[in-house]
Design an enzyme around this catalytic site. Structure first.
Site, mmCIF file in Angstrom:
data_model
loop_
_atom_site.group_PDB
_atom_site.id
_atom_site.type_symbol
_atom_site.label_atom_id
_atom_site.label_comp_id
_atom_site.label_asym_id
_atom_site.label_seq_id
_atom_site.Cartn_x
_atom_site.Cartn_y
_atom_site.Cartn_z
ATOM 1 N N SER A 172 1.085 -1.156 0.255
ATOM 2 C CA SER A 172 -0.050 -0.066 -0.055
ATOM 3 C C SER A 172 1.007 1.287 0.086
ATOM 4 C CB SER A 172 -0.913 0.051 1.183
ATOM 5 O OG SER A 172 -0.028 0.261 2.358
ATOM 6 N N LYS A 173 0.479 2.313 -0.009
ATOM 7 C CA LYS A 173 0.977 3.508 -0.416
ATOM 8 C C LYS A 173 2.020 3.754 0.887
ATOM 9 C CE LYS A 173 -1.962 6.722 -2.734
ATOM 10 N NZ LYS A 173 -3.423 7.077 -2.221
#
Ligand code: GLU
Length: 486
Positions: free
Chosen positions: A261-262
């Site tokens: 994820s980011k």
């Protein structure tokens, strides 16, 4: 059989680095086998697909040099063909018209959920509980339509979907290139919708028809599609088509093992370009992320094409490791052709505006000797700050210290020698400094710091003789004069 692979992104956002890796694997597999690598834009979801996303995907692929061998196929343009196949399947008896409405399906699911909840309540007998659970699981099970074996429409013109007749019973096995033999029970496969009531194809039908029509022999894709394979193979079989060889590649995880994820780093491929990674650096890193060949760590494109095989893809998810990416990228910066590297570096040198000819000359001259000064183009661009500093140079604390009165007086003598030099090169400058030291009894440790301070203001820089050559005679003397005059 000539190998055909494809990359089939949905244009709903940027090209995720996981997608870039999938594209790379498909590209390398096709190249390795003398086959073709194709691109299909899966834009059947009209609401979520955008032209901007298609452009972004094409841009990222072009940057990575993953050029398809034919013009991209737009999936939406094949919708008529998809519908024809669905109708042919009805004629063959492998698909059927289903008049169950979405509302009825929804109600069925809700009822299933209610029964499931009801089975959890206190104060009911075990028999009741089992009955409720059985009802719930049949209502929530993969949908088998009551129209599987014919049946009349509720009204003559009732809207219908076209559904696949899912395999009756028994087990279904896919022999996956990465996952090995994967088996599920046929009851887990639903009578999936292939054409919606408005006549538009679903993804599940479109992907199979397109892969067949494009002659795809090997499907390499993310393992989030593994279960879809069991729904797609029956469509091939129903049409009597060859089933491609499937290989499902595990996802990329973050360094903590959680789904990427980011917070683990950038997800978009082109953000890596903006961060100053070379396309060959990112590619070589992505290749090793989830694939291996002996203990070799870094592969050029040519090497990868020679040895890539699906059998080298790991079964376990790989973890994104940005330090390793930086190391691989640093390697490719050192390998890069100097002119190309300058062009790649240029945008990072000009973030505050264009650079002049003289600055560009200095950087071009220094670049072949400075390639180990950054693991990204941003770091490398910053490493040239000492060549780009404007006169009179701003001195940092250390530089001010080095340019004490004593430091300046040492520098003064050297300045005179430098002024007298007729030829300006790294070697002649070294010679001059050495003979100045010999004549005055000064050591390099005594003359080096004030000289470095005057030339760089304290910015990081390599050896001084080449620095002076790159700056050129005029700029070198001017920088020294600035400090001595002050
Ligand atoms: N369009 C699908 C996706 O973006 C890929 C489908 C496939 O590779 O079969 O996930």
């Amino acid at each position: 059989m000539s190998v055909v692979t494809r990359f089939a992104p949905s244009p709903t956002g940027m090209l995720h680095i996981g997608g870039a890796r999938t594209a790379l694997f498909n590209y390398l597999f096709a190249r390795r086998n003398g086959g073709r690598f194709l691109l299909r834009i899966e834009d059947t979801d009209r609401e979520r697909s955008t032209q901007a996303a298609t452009d972004a995907i094409l841009d990222a692929m072009a940057w990575l040099g993953l050029t398809p061998d034919e013009a991209p196929v737009m999936q939406s343009a094949q919708a008529g063909r998809h519908a024809d196949v669905a109708h042919e399947m009805i004629a063959r008896g492998t698909a059927f018209k289903c008049y169950v409405t979405p509302e009825e399906l929804q109600a069925r699911r809700e009822l299933g959920e209610e029964k499931r909840q009801a089975s959890k309540q206190d104060g009911i007998s075990d028999t009741e509980r089992h009955a409720l659970l059985a009802e719930a699981s049949s209502l929530l099970a993969p949908f088998r339509s009551p129209y599987r074996d014919g049946g009349t429409p509720p009204t003559p013109d009732a809207p219908f979907t076209v559904r696949l007749r899912a395999p009756e019973s028994g087990s279904r096995t896919v022999d996956d290139g990465v996952q090995g033999q994967v088996t599920i029970d046929a009851s887990e496969i639903d009578d999936l919708v292939m054409l919606r009531a408005d006549g538009t194809p679903t993804y599940m039908l479109a992907v199979v028809v397109d892969d067949h029509d494009m002659g795809v022999t090997h499907v390499i894709r993310g393992d989030d599609h593994l279960r879809n394979t069991f729904r797609q193979v029956p469509i091939y079989e129903a049409m009597g088509w060859d089933v491609p060889r499937f290989s499902h590649v595990p996802m990329i995880h973050g360094n903590d093992g959680a789904k990427l994820s980011k917070r683990h780093g950038a997800l978009s491929t082109t953000v890596y370009r903006d961060m100053g990674y070379l396309p060959e650096g990112l590619k070589a890193y992505l290749l090793r992320l989830g694939w291996s060949h002996g203990d070799q760590e870094i592969f050029t494109d040519e090497e990868a094409i020679r040895v890539f095989d699906v059998s080298g893809i790991n079964k376990a998810p790989a973890r994104l490791d940005l330090d390793k990416l930086a190391t691989v990228n640093a390697h490719f910066i050192r390998l890069a052709d100097n002119d190309r590297l300058f062009d790649l570096l240029y945008p990072f040198l000009t973030t505050d505006g264009a650079i002049g000819d003289e600055e560009a000359r200095r950087i071009r001259t220094a670049l072949p000797h400075m390639k180990d000064r950054g693991s990204t183009l941003i770091e490398l661009a910053n490493a040239f700050d000492f060549l780009r500093a404007k006169r009179p140079l701003e001195l940092n604390k250390n530089a001010r210290k080095a340019l004490s009165d004593e430091g300046k007086s040492r520098l003064k003598g050297l300045q005179d020698e430098l002024h007298r030099m007729s030829q300006w090169s790294d070697a002649s400058i070294s010679e001059t400094i050495k003979s100045y030291c010999a004549a005055t009894g000064l050591s390099m440790g005594q003359i080096g710091p004030p000289l470095r301070a005057a030339l760089t203001g304290g910015l990081p820089a390599p050896d001084l003789a080449p620095v002076m050559e790159w700056l050129g005679r005029e700029e070198t003397l001017a920088r020294i004069d600035d400090q001595l005059a002050g």
